[in-house]
Motif scaffolding. Structure first.
Motif, PDB file in Angstrom:
ATOM      1  N   GLY A 168      38.676  37.571  34.752  1.00 58.64           N
ATOM      2  CA  GLY A 168      38.565  36.464  35.087  1.00 58.64           C
ATOM      3  C   GLY A 168      37.206  36.053  35.347  1.00 58.64           C
ATOM      4  N   VAL A 169      36.327  36.586  34.250  1.00 56.02           N
ATOM      5  CA  VAL A 169      34.841  36.441  34.838  1.00 56.02           C
ATOM      6  C   VAL A 169      34.386  35.909  33.369  1.00 56.02           C
ATOM      7  N   GLN A 170      33.265  35.188  33.445  1.00 55.79           N
ATOM      8  CA  GLN A 170      32.475  34.629  32.190  1.00 55.79           C
ATOM      9  C   GLN A 170      31.275  35.804  31.887  1.00 55.79           C
ATOM     10  N   LEU A 171      31.356  36.094  30.544  1.00 60.13           N
ATOM     11  CA  LEU A 171      30.394  36.969  29.964  1.00 60.13           C
ATOM     12  C   LEU A 171      29.673  36.380  28.706  1.00 60.13           C
ATOM     13  N   GLY A 172      28.783  36.866  28.248  1.00 59.99           N
ATOM     14  CA  GLY A 172      28.103  36.267  27.179  1.00 59.99           C
ATOM     15  C   GLY A 172      27.094  35.130  27.691  1.00 59.99           C
ATOM     16  N   GLY A 173      26.967  34.073  26.792  1.00 64.82           N
ATOM     17  CA  GLY A 173      26.183  32.790  27.366  1.00 64.82           C
ATOM     18  C   GLY A 173      24.956  33.107  27.230  1.00 64.82           C
ATOM     19  N   SER A 174      23.930  32.200  27.756  1.00 68.83           N
ATOM     20  CA  SER A 174      22.710  32.449  27.574  1.00 68.83           C
ATOM     21  C   SER A 174      21.966  33.327  28.779  1.00 68.83           C
ATOM     22  N   VAL A 175      20.966  34.014  28.448  1.00 64.78           N
ATOM     23  CA  VAL A 175      19.983  34.604  29.482  1.00 64.78           C
ATOM     24  C   VAL A 175      18.586  34.483  28.923  1.00 64.78           C
ATOM     25  N   ILE A 176      17.710  34.419  30.096  1.00 61.16           N
ATOM     26  CA  ILE A 176      16.423  34.358  30.062  1.00 61.16           C
ATOM     27  C   ILE A 176      15.739  35.889  29.903  1.00 61.16           C
ATOM     28  N   GLU A 178      29.799  32.357  24.584  1.00 62.69           N
ATOM     29  CA  GLU A 178      30.524  32.836  25.991  1.00 62.69           C
ATOM     30  C   GLU A 178      31.828  33.382  25.794  1.00 62.69           C
ATOM     31  N   LEU A 179      32.038  34.413  26.488  1.00 61.53           N
ATOM     32  CA  LEU A 179      33.092  35.047  26.462  1.00 61.53           C
ATOM     33  C   LEU A 179      33.984  35.056  27.979  1.00 61.53           C
ATOM     34  N   GLY A 180      35.301  34.884  27.778  1.00 59.46           N
ATOM     35  CA  GLY A 180      36.140  35.061  29.306  1.00 59.46           C
ATOM     36  C   GLY A 180      36.388  33.634  29.817  1.00 59.46           C
ATOM     37  N   ILE A 181      37.051  33.693  30.552  1.00 62.09           N
ATOM     38  CA  ILE A 181      37.623  32.666  31.501  1.00 62.09           C
ATOM     39  C   ILE A 181      37.212  32.930  33.052  1.00 62.09           C
ATOM     40  N   GLY A 182      36.577  31.983  33.770  1.00 60.92           N
ATOM     41  CA  GLY A 182      36.680  32.221  35.117  1.00 60.92           C
ATOM     42  C   GLY A 182      35.362  31.977  35.697  1.00 60.92           C
ATOM     43  N   ASP A 183      34.928  32.581  36.883  1.00 63.20           N
ATOM     44  CA  ASP A 183      33.611  32.507  37.395  1.00 63.20           C
ATOM     45  C   ASP A 183      32.689  33.387  36.918  1.00 63.20           C
ATOM     46  N   PRO A 184      31.322  32.857  37.245  1.00 64.13           N
ATOM     47  CA  PRO A 184      30.302  33.533  36.655  1.00 64.13           C
ATOM     48  C   PRO A 184      30.184  35.133  37.082  1.00 64.13           C
ATOM     49  N   ALA A 185      29.433  35.882  36.309  1.00 66.36           N
ATOM     50  CA  ALA A 185      29.429  37.423  36.911  1.00 66.36           C
ATOM     51  C   ALA A 185      28.544  37.511  38.072  1.00 66.36           C
ATOM     52  N   ASP A 186      28.872  38.640  38.756  1.00 69.82           N
ATOM     53  CA  ASP A 186      27.942  39.024  39.975  1.00 69.82           C
ATOM     54  C   ASP A 186      28.366  40.195  40.114  1.00 69.82           C
ATOM     55  N   VAL A 187      27.889  40.871  41.427  1.00 72.48           N
ATOM     56  CA  VAL A 187      27.881  42.000  41.641  1.00 72.48           C
ATOM     57  C   VAL A 187      29.159  42.687  42.147  1.00 72.48           C
ATOM     58  N   ASP A 188      30.097  41.630  42.691  1.00 76.58           N
ATOM     59  CA  ASP A 188      31.436  41.793  42.877  1.00 76.58           C
ATOM     60  C   ASP A 188      32.311  42.178  41.726  1.00 76.58           C
ATOM     61  N   PHE A 189      31.996  41.369  40.667  1.00 78.15           N
ATOM     62  CA  PHE A 189      32.660  41.689  39.459  1.00 78.15           C
ATOM     63  C   PHE A 189      32.312  42.863  38.772  1.00 78.15           C
ATOM     64  N   MET A 190      31.107  43.340  39.311  1.00 81.47           N
ATOM     65  CA  MET A 190      30.752  44.504  38.646  1.00 81.47           C
ATOM     66  C   MET A 190      31.759  45.637  39.081  1.00 81.47           C
ATOM     67  N   GLN A 191      32.252  45.531  40.281  1.00 78.71           N
ATOM     68  CA  GLN A 191      33.070  46.548  40.853  1.00 78.71           C
ATOM     69  C   GLN A 191      34.636  46.322  40.397  1.00 78.71           C
TER      70      GLN A 191
END
Length: 307
Positions: free
Chosen positions: A249-257, A267-280
């Motif tokens: 339930g996380v958004q991966l891919g997308g633009s990065v600087i 963009e890959l996935g559906i849901g909230d933007p990735a953060d450190v909690d999603f890493m766990q």
């Protein structure tokens, strides 16, 4: 025997982590480069012959060694299984990088997290935000779990002894080495290595994606798997990443600087933007998929005994 071999490798890896790059990747890369130097004349049929020698010949020799050892004593065959699995698969090939990045982000040390990501994946990380680092780390972990655990494990089950594990690892290293060494568009030498690995990885990609779907959000994982991989640069690996992102339930891919420039990615996935909690959460997904594999191996072993 497969289940006990897997358990033994996981235990050994916890006490004696393998320096994969120095002990496995570099020597096998040198072997691939040596065979290439002897056969590369720029044509496809030379690439076929070289692949048979670089990949298939070592697999056959290890298979013959396994048969010999097993005929002498099944324990010797099992030890060879464990040794080859230890060299060709394992979580520690990527988990320590991932864990250190996660810890740095939780401590608010973004600069160190960027440097750790650069050391792990060999990419430019200047200008990446904490979300970008989290996103790229999750992508790297999902891809590495497929390349270093689930795909190797499937081929270990499909072929006798350690042949399948060695086949997958050699085919991947040979493909990467020969593709990187072919700068001209007219060099057809690496074509067969790419095609062969595509065939070898076809089933593992889909079993890994299916495992992520089963142990995660099944509906979102299947939806992302069906609709998103075609937009990813590496469509095959996009199957695993899309399924994993949907399962989490996380958004991966997308633009990065990167170094002041915007890198556009699908963009890959559906849901909230990735953060450190999603890493766990991603760690939990990979471990649940591993437990699923081990349960299936256990059931196969019981069925074999019952038969």
């Amino acid at each position: 025997m497969s289940l006990f071999s897997l358990i033994a490798v996981f235990l050994i890896e916890q006490f004696k982590p393998l320096d994969y790059r120095r002990i496995v990747a570099e020597p096998l890369g040198l072997w691939a480069g040596f065979v290439e130097s002897k056969f590369n004349a720029g044509s496809r049929h030379h690439g076929v012959a070289a692949w048979l020698i670089a990949v298939l010949l070592p697999v056959v020799l290890v298979g013959l060694l396994y048969v010999l050892l097993y005929s002498l004593n099944p324990l010797l065959g099992w030890l060879l299984n464990v040794g080859v699995l230890y060299l060709t698969m394992g979580f520690r090939q990527f988990s320590h990088h991932y864990t250190e990045i996660q810890l740095a982000l939780r401590l608010g040390d973004l600069e160190r997290a960027r440097q750790l990501l650069a050391d792990w994946q060999g990419i430019a990380t200047q200008g990446l935000s904490a979300r970008d680092v989290s996103r790229l780390s999750i992508e790297g972990a999902l891809g590495a779990s497929h390349r270093h655990v689930f795909a190797v494990l499937l081929w270990f089950i499909l072929l006798p002894g350690p042949c399948g594990a060695l086949l997958y690892r050699l085919a991947l290293i040979v493909r990467d080495r020969w593709t990187a060494d072919a700068p001209t568009a007219h060099n057809e030498f690496p074509i067969f290595s790419r095609q062969a690995f595509g065939i070898i990885d076809w089933l593992p990609l889909r079993t890994t994606a299916a495992a992520f779907a089963v142990v995660g959000d099944f509906e979102d994982a299947v939806h992302c798997w069906r609709t998103q991989p075609a937009l990813w640069p590496d469509r095959d690996l996009g199957i695993v990443l899309a399924s994993g992102a949907g399962a989490l339930g996380v958004q991966l891919g997308g633009s990065v600087i990167e170094e002041g420039e915007v890198s556009d990615r699908a963009e890959l996935g559906i849901g909230d933007p990735a953060d450190v909690d999603f890493m766990q959460s991603a760690v939990g997904l990979v471990w649940r998929a591993t437990v699923l594999w081990m349960l299936l191996l256990f059931l196969l072993g019981l069925a074999s005994l019952a038969g």
